[in-house]
Design an enzyme around this catalytic site. Structure first.
Site, mmCIF file in Angstrom:
data_model
loop_
_atom_site.group_PDB
_atom_site.id
_atom_site.type_symbol
_atom_site.label_atom_id
_atom_site.label_comp_id
_atom_site.label_asym_id
_atom_site.label_seq_id
_atom_site.Cartn_x
_atom_site.Cartn_y
_atom_site.Cartn_z
ATOM 1 N N GLU A 168 -4.290 -6.491 3.144
ATOM 2 C CA GLU A 168 -3.019 -7.269 3.601
ATOM 3 C C GLU A 168 -2.933 -8.406 3.217
ATOM 4 O O GLU A 168 -1.875 -9.515 3.049
ATOM 5 C CB GLU A 168 -2.372 -7.478 4.985
ATOM 6 C CG GLU A 168 -1.957 -5.726 5.576
ATOM 7 C CD GLU A 168 -3.247 -4.496 5.535
ATOM 8 O OE1 GLU A 168 -4.602 -5.099 5.010
ATOM 9 O OE2 GLU A 168 -2.879 -3.714 5.370
ATOM 10 N N GLU A 223 0.640 -1.100 -0.335
ATOM 11 C CA GLU A 223 -0.043 -0.065 0.265
ATOM 12 C C GLU A 223 0.793 1.149 0.136
ATOM 13 O O GLU A 223 1.782 1.287 1.028
ATOM 14 C CB GLU A 223 -0.930 -0.113 1.430
ATOM 15 C CG GLU A 223 -1.789 -1.060 1.358
ATOM 16 C CD GLU A 223 -2.778 -1.693 2.189
ATOM 17 O OE1 GLU A 223 -1.979 -0.696 3.972
ATOM 18 O OE2 GLU A 223 -2.692 -2.840 2.900
ATOM 19 N N TYR A 257 -1.370 -4.382 11.311
ATOM 20 C CA TYR A 257 -2.020 -5.024 10.047
ATOM 21 C C TYR A 257 -2.014 -6.039 9.444
ATOM 22 O O TYR A 257 -2.174 -6.494 8.465
ATOM 23 C CB TYR A 257 -2.507 -3.673 9.525
ATOM 24 C CG TYR A 257 -2.339 -1.966 9.659
ATOM 25 C CD1 TYR A 257 -3.557 -2.407 10.745
ATOM 26 C CD2 TYR A 257 -1.858 -0.758 9.333
ATOM 27 C CE1 TYR A 257 -3.963 -1.343 11.095
ATOM 28 C CE2 TYR A 257 -2.878 0.900 10.536
ATOM 29 C CZ TYR A 257 -3.363 0.085 11.207
ATOM 30 O OH TYR A 257 -3.558 1.123 11.408
ATOM 31 N N HIS A 269 -0.303 2.633 15.045
ATOM 32 C CA HIS A 269 0.791 3.004 14.809
ATOM 33 C C HIS A 269 1.632 2.679 15.507
ATOM 34 O O HIS A 269 3.057 3.043 15.097
ATOM 35 C CB HIS A 269 0.621 4.420 14.074
ATOM 36 C CG HIS A 269 -0.493 4.630 13.121
ATOM 37 N ND1 HIS A 269 -2.016 4.974 13.543
ATOM 38 C CD2 HIS A 269 -0.695 4.550 11.521
ATOM 39 C CE1 HIS A 269 -2.662 5.035 12.622
ATOM 40 N NE2 HIS A 269 -2.377 5.040 11.669
#
Ligand SMILES: Cc1ncc(C[n+]2csc(CCOP(=O)(O)OP(=O)(O)O)c2C)c(N)n1
Length: 773
Positions: A493, A462, A519, A563
């Site tokens: 993913e 991505e 992710y 994150h």
């Protein structure tokens, strides 16, 4: 071991559900209109002379039915595969009853898939549903020279060490010579890989790579109807449609063997057709799985569609499941007798027998004789192979897990493109002349060098191409190497990793990026269940060369779990997986070269975990000191600076305390060590660099050098890396003091609160002082 009449009777009881079996056991046969009739003494029906069509070249060459492309001869061959497949199911139960077999999920009712194999080319790669035994047998018969498919399957059922693909590690349908890639029992998990292979076949050909499969091959992936609802299947179908919509070549034929039930749960009637027929970009075909000619003709049309248009298709086969899900599953617990009987109507063996008798190729008596001969042959073979030797040591079982050739990896890691090629891709500004680089710059330069040196390498994920990555790590690669090798993917993913698995199979060297560690987890099975097991279940006949770059860990200032994920436990326990955790720019460059070389030379599955917070870090001890940047090594130094898998680095040579750490912990620990030095505490800091395999030898040596160990671990206290380091110390017989500081067993909150749960420099200093007291 031998089988007795009683054993046969036991097997026969399982068989009783099949109309054909009923015919055999009662001496009945069916007439040309398909009805059961009495078999007479001469083997004919109703006194009619027996057709001798099987010996008539004309009949053999003629279509089995007007308008069909299936010839009589081919139909006979496929019937033999169908019969063998049926009897293998029965042999599986017989072996189980003898304690000599371990797997009884069968293919009865699905044998129409023989015609799918016949409609494809023998070199079209196939990833099969576990009920596609007849497909496998047809492939085996088509091989040059033909393989003993029945023997392969029986050895698999018996978990025999000489089974040719998994070597007794599981019962799978696969063989490199048959272009059949073994699949796992995790339903639908092979679809992303199949998608990736289809995506990569044409790409590999365009890149001029010597691919394992012809450029006009198509990929087949089959699955059941319940499996088609799995998000993995739905995601793969969506990605297939997404590619087709953009006219990207994607020669993928998905075959759904729809028996209307998943173990005990019914698929709503009509659901598969409703869900699969309206998809943009995916052509829908349907065939009656009990009608071999229909399956063959429809599969031919579907394969031609896919081959010529390089576009995906969905072939829906209506089949029946005869019997329970597996030998141990009594279907009477959830199926009414009427439902079971209705299933018999769709028995594909009866369907093919009907075709053959109606075409005058076989008489009912000959059908039954053929059936009997197949049964006798397969039960004999089962009896012969039942006692085949099994794997009996850990070393034997684990042999194909993680083949490592360190010398080849060292050579590969030192391989660079020519000077001229390097000048071109770096536009004259070689990174070794650019002065000290940050971590992100070093990884970027290494990727550039590797893409220049390895024409088979792809970089994707991505936002990696046009944007150059969220943190700029892949910036400029698209412009330098083009969209054939550096490209943005769909936001999924599972598909990204599946693409990588297929690309690896196709002979490419995939370097996918997972944008954030948090992710990865939704797609982890593609690494855990698929990538890491392929070599194990194929004894290295198929491999997954792969370097997954993942941006991870915490300390990004703004906090927030998604994150700032610091969980690596789910990666560390995957057998054979290499987990690299670089911290410094110079190590990152060398370790990335090692991973690429390991993937290429050994087929290793590598995860390269990049600490986001250090991507652009420049300084170490004081503002402006540039202590976290490092010069980029020119290729002439790569051999000397090679970092082997599983070797740590040591910073400092203090004799009071060994701090063992990695990732952001290295930055924190070196700073802490500097402050502790001011108090007269001499530290050495060990950067693990590899979290799997862990550098146990280096840990122990450096621990013994000071007798005191502090583990500074930014992952969680439970399931984190520090547990493994303590275990390595204990296993190695370390007798000194050991303590650990870690992040909390928490997700990382947003904002300043993040600091409350993350390992800090202060924690390290405080723990070190306590340890020294
Ligand atoms: C991801 C996953 N969940 C659950 C299972 C357990 N399981 C094995 S087969 C099966 C049913 C599959 O049904 P279907 O796709 O219709 O294929 P069939 O067995 O009927 O041919 C289930 C639930 C599994 N193997 N994998």
């Amino acid at each position: 071991m031998s089988h007795t009449a009683e054993d046969r009777d036991a097997v026969e009881r399982h068989l009783a559900r099949s109309v054909l079996a009923l015919a055999v056991t009662t001496g009945a046969a069916f007439s040309k209109n398909g009805e059961l009739g009495q078999r007479d003494r001469t083997g004919g029906t109703d006194g009619q002379p027996e057709p001798s069509g099987a010996a008539d070249p004309d009949l053999l060459a003629r279509p089995i039915r007007a308008g069909s492309a299936l010839t009589g001869g081919r139909c006979l061959e496929l019937f033999d595969a169908q019969l063998a497949s049926r009897h293998l199911d029965l042999a599986a139960r017989w072996l189980r009853a003898q304690g000599a077999g371990f797997y009884t999920i069968g293919s009865s009712g699905h044998e129409g898939n023989a015609a799918v194999a016949a409609a494809l080319r023998p070199a079209d790669p196939a990833l099969l549903h576990y009920r596609s035994c007849a497909f496998y047998l047809v492939r085996a018969a088509e091989a040059m020279p033909p393989r003993d498919g029945v023997g392969d399957v029986l050895l698999g059922l018996a978990a025999a060490a000489e089974e040719p693909i998994a070597g007794g590690r599981h019962k799978v349908l696969g063989h490199a010579d048959l272009h059949t890639i073994p699949t796992t029992s995790t339903i639908a998990s092979h679809l992303p890989r199949a998608l990736g292979l289809a995506f990569s076949l044409d790409r590999a050909a365009r890149l001029g790579e010597a691919a394992r499969w012809p450029a006009d091959a198509i990929v087949l992936a089959s699955l059941g109807d319940a499996s088609a609802n799995h998000s993995t299947a739905v995601g793969a179908l969506n990605t297939a449609a997404y590619c087709a919509y953009q006219r990207l070549p994607l020669p993928l034929l998905i075959v759904c063997e729809d028996n209307g039930i998943g173990i005990s749960v019914r698929t709503p009637p009509g659901w598969v057709a409703a869900a699969a027929s309206g998809r943009p970009g995916i052509r829908y075909f349907h065939a009656d799985g009990s009608d071999l000619a229909d399956v063959f003709d429809t599969a031919l049309a579907a394969a031609q569609w896919v081959r010529e248009r390089r576009s995906p298709a969905f072939l829906h086969l209506s089949v029946v499941r005869l019997g329970g899900h597996a030998g141990s599953d009594p279907e009477t617990a959830y199926r009414e007798p009427g439902e079971v009987a209705a299933g018999l109507e769709g028995d594909p063996l009866i369907g093919t027998a009907r075709l053959l008798t109606e075409a005058g190729l076989l008489s009912p008596g000959e059908v039954l004789d053929r059936y009997e001969a197949s049964r006798a042959h397969i039960l004999d073979r089962a009896a012969q192979l039942a006692g085949a030797p099994r794997l009996n040591s850990a070393a034997q079982v684990m042999e194909p897990l993680a083949p490592r050739c360190p010398d080849a990896v060292a050579r590969g890691a030192a391989t660079a493109a020519s000077d001229q090629a390097r000048h071109e891709v770096f536009a004259g500004r070689l990174p070794e002349s650019a002065g000290p680089l940050t971590l992100a710059q070093a990884i970027n330069a290494t990727l550039t060098d590797a893409l220049a040196a390895r024409p088979e390498m792809l970089v994707f994920g991505e936002d990696v191409a046009r944007k150059g990555g969220v943190y700029g790590v892949t910036r400029g690669l698209l412009a330098r190497f083009g969209a054939g090798r550096v490209f943005d993917t769909v936001l999924d993913e599972q598909s990204i990793l599946g693409l990588a698995l297929g690309a690896g199979l196709a002979g490419l060297l995939p370097v996918p990026e997972i944008q954030y560690l948090a992710y990865l987890h939704n797609a982890a099975d593609q690494l855990r269940g698929e990538a890491a097991t392929l070599s194990f279940f194929s004894q290295g006949a198929f491999r997954n060369p792969l370097v997954v770059r993942i941006a991870g860990y915490a300390y990004q200032g703004f906090g927030g779990h998604f994150h700032n994920d610091n969980s690596v436990a789910g990666l560390r326990d995957i057998p054979g997986l290499i987990l690299a955790s670089p911290a410094r720019p110079d190590d990152a460059a060398a370790m990335l070269r090692t991973c690429l070389a390991a993937a290429s030379a050994d087929g290793s599955v590598c995860v390269f975990l990049e600490p986001i917070a250090l991507y652009h870090t420049r300084d170490l001890l004081a503002a402006g000191d540039g202590g976290w940047r490092a010069p980029y090594d020119p290729p002439a130094l790569w051999a000397d600076r090679h970092v082997p898998v599983g070797r740590a680095a040591v910073h400092g040579d203090g004799t009071d305390l060994t701090i063992v750490t990695f990732g952001n912990g290295l930055w924190l620990s070196v700073r802490a060590a500097n402050r502790l030095a001011g108090d007269g505490i001499g530290c050495r800091v060990v950067d693990l660099r590899w979290l799997a395999p862990l550098p146990a030898e280096d840990i122990l040596r450096e621990a013994q050098a000071t007798g005191r160990v502090l583990i500074a671990d930014e992952t969680r206290r439970s399931g984190g890396v520090s547990e493994a380091v303590l275990a390595a110390l204990a296993d190695g017989g370390f007798r000194g003091q050991a303590a650990r500081v870690t992040s909390q067993d928490s997700f990382v909150p947003l904002g300043d609160a993040a600091a409350a749960v993350l390992l800090s420099q202060g924690d390290i200093e405080a723990a070190a002082r306590t340890l020294m007291r």
